[in-house]
Design a protein around this motif. Structure first.
Motif, short mmCIF file in Angstrom:
data_model
loop_
_atom_site.label_atom_id
_atom_site.label_comp_id
_atom_site.label_asym_id
_atom_site.label_seq_id
_atom_site.Cartn_x
_atom_site.Cartn_y
_atom_site.Cartn_z
N ALA A 1 -10.92 -6.37 2.20
CA ALA A 1 -11.72 -5.86 0.45
C ALA A 1 -11.14 -4.46 0.43
CB ALA A 1 -12.74 -5.35 0.59
N HIS A 2 -10.42 -3.62 1.58
CA HIS A 2 -9.34 -2.65 1.13
C HIS A 2 -8.30 -2.30 0.69
CE1 HIS A 2 -7.05 1.47 2.39
NE2 HIS A 2 -6.73 1.31 2.62
N LEU A 3 -7.64 -3.80 1.24
CA LEU A 3 -6.29 -3.68 0.64
C LEU A 3 -6.12 -5.15 -0.54
CD1 LEU A 3 -5.03 -5.68 3.88
CD2 LEU A 3 -4.71 -3.81 2.77
N VAL A 4 -7.64 -4.90 -1.15
CA VAL A 4 -7.34 -5.58 -2.79
C VAL A 4 -8.36 -4.49 -3.55
CG1 VAL A 4 -8.59 -6.65 -3.63
CG2 VAL A 4 -8.03 -8.28 -1.75
N ASP A 5 -9.56 -3.99 -2.71
CA ASP A 5 -9.91 -2.85 -3.98
C ASP A 5 -8.65 -1.50 -3.85
OD1 ASP A 5 -11.63 -5.01 -4.15
OD2 ASP A 5 -13.01 -3.85 -2.78
N ASP A 6 -8.06 -0.64 -3.43
CA ASP A 6 -7.85 0.11 -2.99
C ASP A 6 -6.45 -0.22 -3.20
OD1 ASP A 6 -10.44 1.13 -2.41
OD2 ASP A 6 -9.90 1.07 -0.39
N GLU A 7 -5.64 -0.66 -2.13
CA GLU A 7 -4.14 -0.98 -2.11
C GLU A 7 -4.27 -2.03 -3.13
OE1 GLU A 7 -2.98 0.93 0.16
OE2 GLU A 7 -3.80 1.60 0.83
N GLY A 8 -4.37 -2.49 -4.26
CA GLY A 8 -4.20 -3.30 -5.28
C GLY A 8 -3.13 -4.23 -5.01
N PHE A 9 -3.50 -5.11 -3.38
CA PHE A 9 -2.76 -6.63 -3.09
C PHE A 9 -3.49 -7.39 -3.42
CE2 PHE A 9 -1.03 -3.34 0.12
CZ PHE A 9 0.23 -4.15 0.37
N ALA B 1 2.51 -4.57 4.89
CA ALA B 1 3.25 -4.73 3.56
C ALA B 1 4.79 -5.41 3.61
CB ALA B 1 2.56 -3.49 2.37
N GLU B 2 4.25 -6.67 2.29
CA GLU B 2 5.91 -6.42 1.17
C GLU B 2 5.76 -6.07 0.69
OE1 GLU B 2 8.83 -7.76 0.63
OE2 GLU B 2 8.86 -8.64 1.96
N GLU B 3 6.65 -4.85 -0.02
CA GLU B 3 6.32 -4.32 -1.04
C GLU B 3 7.61 -4.70 -2.35
OE1 GLU B 3 4.22 -2.58 -1.86
OE2 GLU B 3 3.41 -1.59 -0.28
N GLU B 4 9.04 -6.13 -1.49
CA GLU B 4 9.05 -5.92 -2.81
C GLU B 4 8.35 -6.56 -3.78
OE1 GLU B 4 11.87 -7.37 -5.45
OE2 GLU B 4 12.59 -6.54 -3.39
N PRO B 5 8.50 -5.74 -5.14
CA PRO B 5 7.45 -6.12 -6.20
C PRO B 5 7.26 -7.98 -6.48
CG PRO B 5 9.32 -4.46 -6.78
CD PRO B 5 9.27 -5.52 -5.70
N ASP B 6 8.87 -9.41 -6.92
CA ASP B 6 8.52 -10.01 -6.73
C ASP B 6 7.35 -10.90 -5.92
OD1 ASP B 6 9.55 -9.61 -9.15
OD2 ASP B 6 11.65 -10.45 -8.88
N TYR B 7 7.32 -10.47 -4.60
CA TYR B 7 6.72 -11.21 -3.78
C TYR B 7 5.70 -10.46 -3.11
CZ TYR B 7 10.70 -13.93 -4.00
OH TYR B 7 12.01 -14.89 -4.51
N ARG B 8 5.04 -8.72 -3.62
CA ARG B 8 4.13 -8.08 -2.90
C ARG B 8 3.27 -8.51 -2.61
NH1 ARG B 8 0.20 -4.00 -4.05
NH2 ARG B 8 0.89 -2.61 -2.99
N HIS B 9 3.15 -8.23 -0.87
CA HIS B 9 1.43 -9.20 -0.24
C HIS B 9 1.53 -8.42 0.80
CE1 HIS B 9 4.44 -11.56 1.81
NE2 HIS B 9 3.84 -11.77 2.96
N ALA B 10 0.28 -8.24 1.88
CA ALA B 10 -0.30 -7.77 2.84
C ALA B 10 -0.07 -8.80 3.56
CB ALA B 10 -1.09 -6.65 2.63
N SER B 11 -0.04 -8.93 5.21
CA SER B 11 -0.48 -9.28 5.82
C SER B 11 -1.09 -9.09 7.38
CB SER B 11 0.95 -9.65 6.61
OG SER B 11 1.68 -8.37 7.62
N ILE B 12 -2.26 -9.43 7.88
CA ILE B 12 -3.13 -9.01 8.47
C ILE B 12 -3.44 -9.64 10.09
CG2 ILE B 12 -5.57 -9.11 9.29
CD1 ILE B 12 -5.91 -8.80 6.37
N ASP B 13 -3.47 -8.75 11.13
CA ASP B 13 -3.81 -9.26 12.33
C ASP B 13 -4.34 -8.60 13.21
OD1 ASP B 13 -3.08 -11.45 14.52
OD2 ASP B 13 -0.76 -10.92 14.60
#
Length: 173
Positions: free
Chosen positions: A110-118, A76-88
């Motif tokens: 789906a987990h990252l969107v639904d459960d982690e809120g990205f 995760a990039e947790e900086e609030p203004d840039y928050r997103h997740a990367s996958i590999d």
């Protein structure tokens, strides 16, 4: 939000947090020539152990039935203004072309969107890795642009990468 400890179940695969007992199976997959061409490394066992132990990396074994057929990870990039997740991801060549990678990416997305809120996810395959690009597109990832001379290849030369992203509403479920 926090990482799940429960397995994530897809249509074809289960994603389970990787543990020490998985190292040999993950090293066997990482050591195949097809995976090594994209995921190089010198001490694969040490690299897998580092990934499992990294508190900022969420590292899952991909299971098809009871067999480990790869790994998928997110950070995760947790900086609030840039928050997103990367996958590999890497997948055993013996199951390539069977929907395993697509199901693993879809399940994690789906987990990252639904459960982690990205609201946004990124993935960055090599620009010449057409099978991976097709896999990610099936999940809803779209090309953003070429990252020129992004990574060094096994031959020592620099190769382009393709940045792809997915917005939550674009996830193909």
């Amino acid at each position: 939000m926090s990482a799940t400890r429960e397995p994530l179940r897809g249509a074809l695969v289960t994603l389970r947090t990787a543990v020490e007992d998985d190292v040999d199976a993950l090293v066997a997959v990482r050591g195949t020539p097809e995976v090594m061409a994209r995921w190089r490394g010198d001490d694969l066992a040490a690299e897998v152990r580092e990934s499992i132990a990294d508190p900022e990396l969420h590292y899952y074994a991909i299971l098809r039935g009871d067999r480990i057929v790869g790994a998928i990870q997110w950070a995760a990039e947790e900086e609030p203004d840039y928050r997103h997740a990367s996958i590999d991801i890497f997948v055993d060549p013996s199951v390539h072309g069977r929907g395993v990678g697509t199901d693993a990416v879809r399940t994690l997305a789906a987990h990252l969107v639904d459960d982690e809120g990205f609201h946004r996810l990124v993935i960055d395959p090599a620009a010449d890795n057409e099978p991976a690009i097709r896999c990610y597109a099936k999940v809803g990832f779209k090309p953003v642009g070429i990252m020129r001379q992004y990574e060094r290849g096994a031959d020592g030369t620099w190769h382009d990468g393709l940045l792809m992203d997915l917005l939550a509403a674009e996830l193909a479920r």
